[in-house]
Scaffold this motif. Sequence first.
Motif, PDB file in Angstrom:
ATOM      1  N   PRO A 110       0.833  -1.211   0.000  1.00  0.00           N
ATOM      2  CA  PRO A 110       0.000   0.000   0.000  1.00  0.00           C
ATOM      3  C   PRO A 110       0.868   1.262   0.000  1.00  0.00           C
ATOM      4  N   PRO A 111       0.456   2.271  -0.771  1.00  0.00           N
ATOM      5  CA  PRO A 111       1.203   3.529  -0.762  1.00  0.00           C
ATOM      6  C   PRO A 111       1.210   4.156   0.638  1.00  0.00           C
ATOM      7  N   THR A 112       2.383   4.588   1.078  1.00  0.00           N
ATOM      8  CA  THR A 112       2.544   5.265   2.366  1.00  0.00           C
ATOM      9  C   THR A 112       3.280   6.573   2.125  1.00  0.00           C
ATOM     10  N   ILE A 113       2.708   7.665   2.640  1.00  0.00           N
ATOM     11  CA  ILE A 113       3.287   8.987   2.416  1.00  0.00           C
ATOM     12  C   ILE A 113       3.299   9.744   3.745  1.00  0.00           C
ATOM     13  N   TYR A 114       4.430  10.394   4.016  1.00  0.00           N
ATOM     14  CA  TYR A 114       4.582  11.190   5.239  1.00  0.00           C
ATOM     15  C   TYR A 114       4.967  12.617   4.885  1.00  0.00           C
ATOM     16  N   MET A 115       4.585  13.531   5.779  1.00  0.00           N
ATOM     17  CA  MET A 115       5.049  14.915   5.702  1.00  0.00           C
ATOM     18  C   MET A 115       5.204  15.447   7.120  1.00  0.00           C
ATOM     19  N   SER A 116       5.776  16.621   7.250  1.00  0.00           N
ATOM     20  CA  SER A 116       6.009  17.249   8.549  1.00  0.00           C
ATOM     21  C   SER A 116       4.703  17.599   9.245  1.00  0.00           C
ATOM     22  N   TYR A 117       4.607  17.255  10.530  1.00  0.00           N
ATOM     23  CA  TYR A 117       3.426  17.601  11.320  1.00  0.00           C
ATOM     24  C   TYR A 117       3.276  19.122  11.428  1.00  0.00           C
ATOM     25  N   ASP A 118       4.370  19.829  11.703  1.00  0.00           N
ATOM     26  CA  ASP A 118       4.288  21.285  11.870  1.00  0.00           C
ATOM     27  C   ASP A 118       3.780  21.972  10.608  1.00  0.00           C
ATOM     28  N   VAL A 119       4.264  21.535   9.448  1.00  0.00           N
ATOM     29  CA  VAL A 119       3.823  22.132   8.179  1.00  0.00           C
ATOM     30  C   VAL A 119       2.347  21.804   7.942  1.00  0.00           C
ATOM     31  N   ALA A 120       1.946  20.560   8.183  1.00  0.00           N
ATOM     32  CA  ALA A 120       0.551  20.164   7.970  1.00  0.00           C
ATOM     33  C   ALA A 120      -0.384  20.924   8.901  1.00  0.00           C
ATOM     34  N   GLN A 121       0.018  21.090  10.154  1.00  0.00           N
ATOM     35  CA  GLN A 121      -0.828  21.806  11.109  1.00  0.00           C
ATOM     36  C   GLN A 121      -0.971  23.275  10.709  1.00  0.00           C
ATOM     37  N   LYS A 122       0.128  23.873  10.264  1.00  0.00           N
ATOM     38  CA  LYS A 122       0.109  25.284   9.840  1.00  0.00           C
ATOM     39  C   LYS A 122      -0.776  25.455   8.601  1.00  0.00           C
ATOM     40  N   GLU A 123      -0.659  24.536   7.650  1.00  0.00           N
ATOM     41  CA  GLU A 123      -1.396  24.650   6.385  1.00  0.00           C
ATOM     42  C   GLU A 123      -2.851  24.204   6.476  1.00  0.00           C
ATOM     43  N   TYR A 124      -3.101  23.142   7.248  1.00  0.00           N
ATOM     44  CA  TYR A 124      -4.418  22.505   7.207  1.00  0.00           C
ATOM     45  C   TYR A 124      -5.136  22.469   8.547  1.00  0.00           C
ATOM     46  N   GLY A 125      -4.468  22.909   9.622  1.00  0.00           N
ATOM     47  CA  GLY A 125      -5.114  22.969  10.931  1.00  0.00           C
ATOM     48  C   GLY A 125      -5.479  21.601  11.474  1.00  0.00           C
ATOM     49  N   THR A 126      -6.101  21.603  12.641  1.00  0.00           N
ATOM     50  CA  THR A 126      -6.518  20.350  13.260  1.00  0.00           C
ATOM     51  C   THR A 126      -7.945  20.477  13.752  1.00  0.00           C
ATOM     52  N   SER A 127      -8.564  19.348  13.981  1.00  0.00           N
ATOM     53  CA  SER A 127      -9.902  19.352  14.579  1.00  0.00           C
ATOM     54  C   SER A 127      -9.732  19.507  16.087  1.00  0.00           C
ATOM     55  N   GLY A 128     -10.782  19.330  16.842  1.00  0.00           N
ATOM     56  CA  GLY A 128     -10.726  19.525  18.288  1.00  0.00           C
ATOM     57  C   GLY A 128      -9.799  18.546  19.004  1.00  0.00           C
ATOM     58  N   GLN A 129      -9.764  17.298  18.541  1.00  0.00           N
ATOM     59  CA  GLN A 129      -8.945  16.295  19.200  1.00  0.00           C
ATOM     60  C   GLN A 129      -7.528  16.306  18.660  1.00  0.00           C
ATOM     61  N   THR A 130      -6.584  15.902  19.503  1.00  0.00           N
ATOM     62  CA  THR A 130      -5.207  15.722  19.064  1.00  0.00           C
ATOM     63  C   THR A 130      -4.940  14.229  19.023  1.00  0.00           C
ATOM     64  N   GLU A 131      -4.501  13.747  17.872  1.00  0.00           N
ATOM     65  CA  GLU A 131      -4.125  12.346  17.751  1.00  0.00           C
ATOM     66  C   GLU A 131      -2.631  12.242  18.016  1.00  0.00           C
ATOM     67  N   LEU A 132      -2.232  11.209  18.740  1.00  0.00           N
ATOM     68  CA  LEU A 132      -0.831  10.984  19.057  1.00  0.00           C
ATOM     69  C   LEU A 132      -0.432   9.578  18.638  1.00  0.00           C
ATOM     70  N   ALA A 133       0.804   9.447  18.183  1.00  0.00           N
ATOM     71  CA  ALA A 133       1.365   8.123  17.879  1.00  0.00           C
ATOM     72  C   ALA A 133       2.525   7.893  18.834  1.00  0.00           C
ATOM     73  N   PHE A 134       2.544   6.727  19.432  1.00  0.00           N
ATOM     74  CA  PHE A 134       3.601   6.340  20.366  1.00  0.00           C
ATOM     75  C   PHE A 134       4.303   5.109  19.812  1.00  0.00           C
ATOM     76  N   LEU A 135       5.623   5.127  19.802  1.00  0.00           N
ATOM     77  CA  LEU A 135       6.374   3.929  19.483  1.00  0.00           C
ATOM     78  C   LEU A 135       6.862   3.386  20.819  1.00  0.00           C
ATOM     79  N   LEU A 136       6.380   2.191  21.158  1.00  0.00           N
ATOM     80  CA  LEU A 136       6.726   1.572  22.429  1.00  0.00           C
ATOM     81  C   LEU A 136       7.895   0.614  22.231  1.00  0.00           C
ATOM     82  N   ASN A 137       8.636   0.376  23.314  1.00  0.00           N
ATOM     83  CA  ASN A 137       9.754  -0.576  23.263  1.00  0.00           C
ATOM     84  C   ASN A 137       9.289  -1.923  22.743  1.00  0.00           C
ATOM     85  N   ASN A 138       8.104  -2.342  23.201  1.00  0.00           N
ATOM     86  CA  ASN A 138       7.572  -3.638  22.788  1.00  0.00           C
ATOM     87  C   ASN A 138       6.100  -3.711  23.160  1.00  0.00           C
ATOM     88  N   MET A 139       5.446  -4.746  22.655  1.00  0.00           N
ATOM     89  CA  MET A 139       4.025  -4.944  22.897  1.00  0.00           C
ATOM     90  C   MET A 139       3.753  -5.199  24.381  1.00  0.00           C
TER      91      MET A 139
END
Length: 185
Positions: A138-167
């Motif tokens: 599947p196509p996967t595309i990333y961009m900077s969070y700061d640029v995306a937030q400045k250009e496109y804003g966010t809704s009321g909620q903030t989504e967070l991604a955490f990379l954990l050491n392990n499951m």
Amino acid sequence: PACKTFQQIQSEKNTPYELTATSESGSIDLNALMQIEGIERISPVLNLNASLSLEEYKLDCEIRAVYSSFLSLKFSQGTMYPDSSNMPYLILNKAAAKAFSHENQTVTVSPEDTVMMNANGTERKAIICGIFDDGSEPPTIYMSYDVAQKEYGTSGQTELAFLLNNMGSAKNVVSALQRKNIYAR
């Protein structure tokens, strides 16, 4: 059989695990969250439904905007995007780079290519800065969070991604996050 099960459990316990969560709060202290045992990396996330085009070739996709420090990618071409800039820079996996199509024909984009990016009704130029190989179809595309937030804003909620050491650390991390009014999904 017991040995195989034990090896599988050990493998899961030692494999990094990604957890997503949401918060109603607009101000989240990421440094405080990094103190929770088991969290390796963290980033706010903004997902954009977008259409990228290179001349008549198009790719409809979802762009995941995160801090560059959250990603650990193996680049086959180019480099990581800057976290702050006036221009959106994109990194694509190999599948996305080859997925631009027009009338049953495809074209492959490369670093330094300029594409038109239409997201949330706003169209602007974006530069491909890197291609990574994740072995995924599947196509996967990333961009900077700061640029995306400045250009496109966010809704009321903030989504967070955490990379954990392990499951294995997920249960404790989820409990610690809930105490801070951050809820894992």
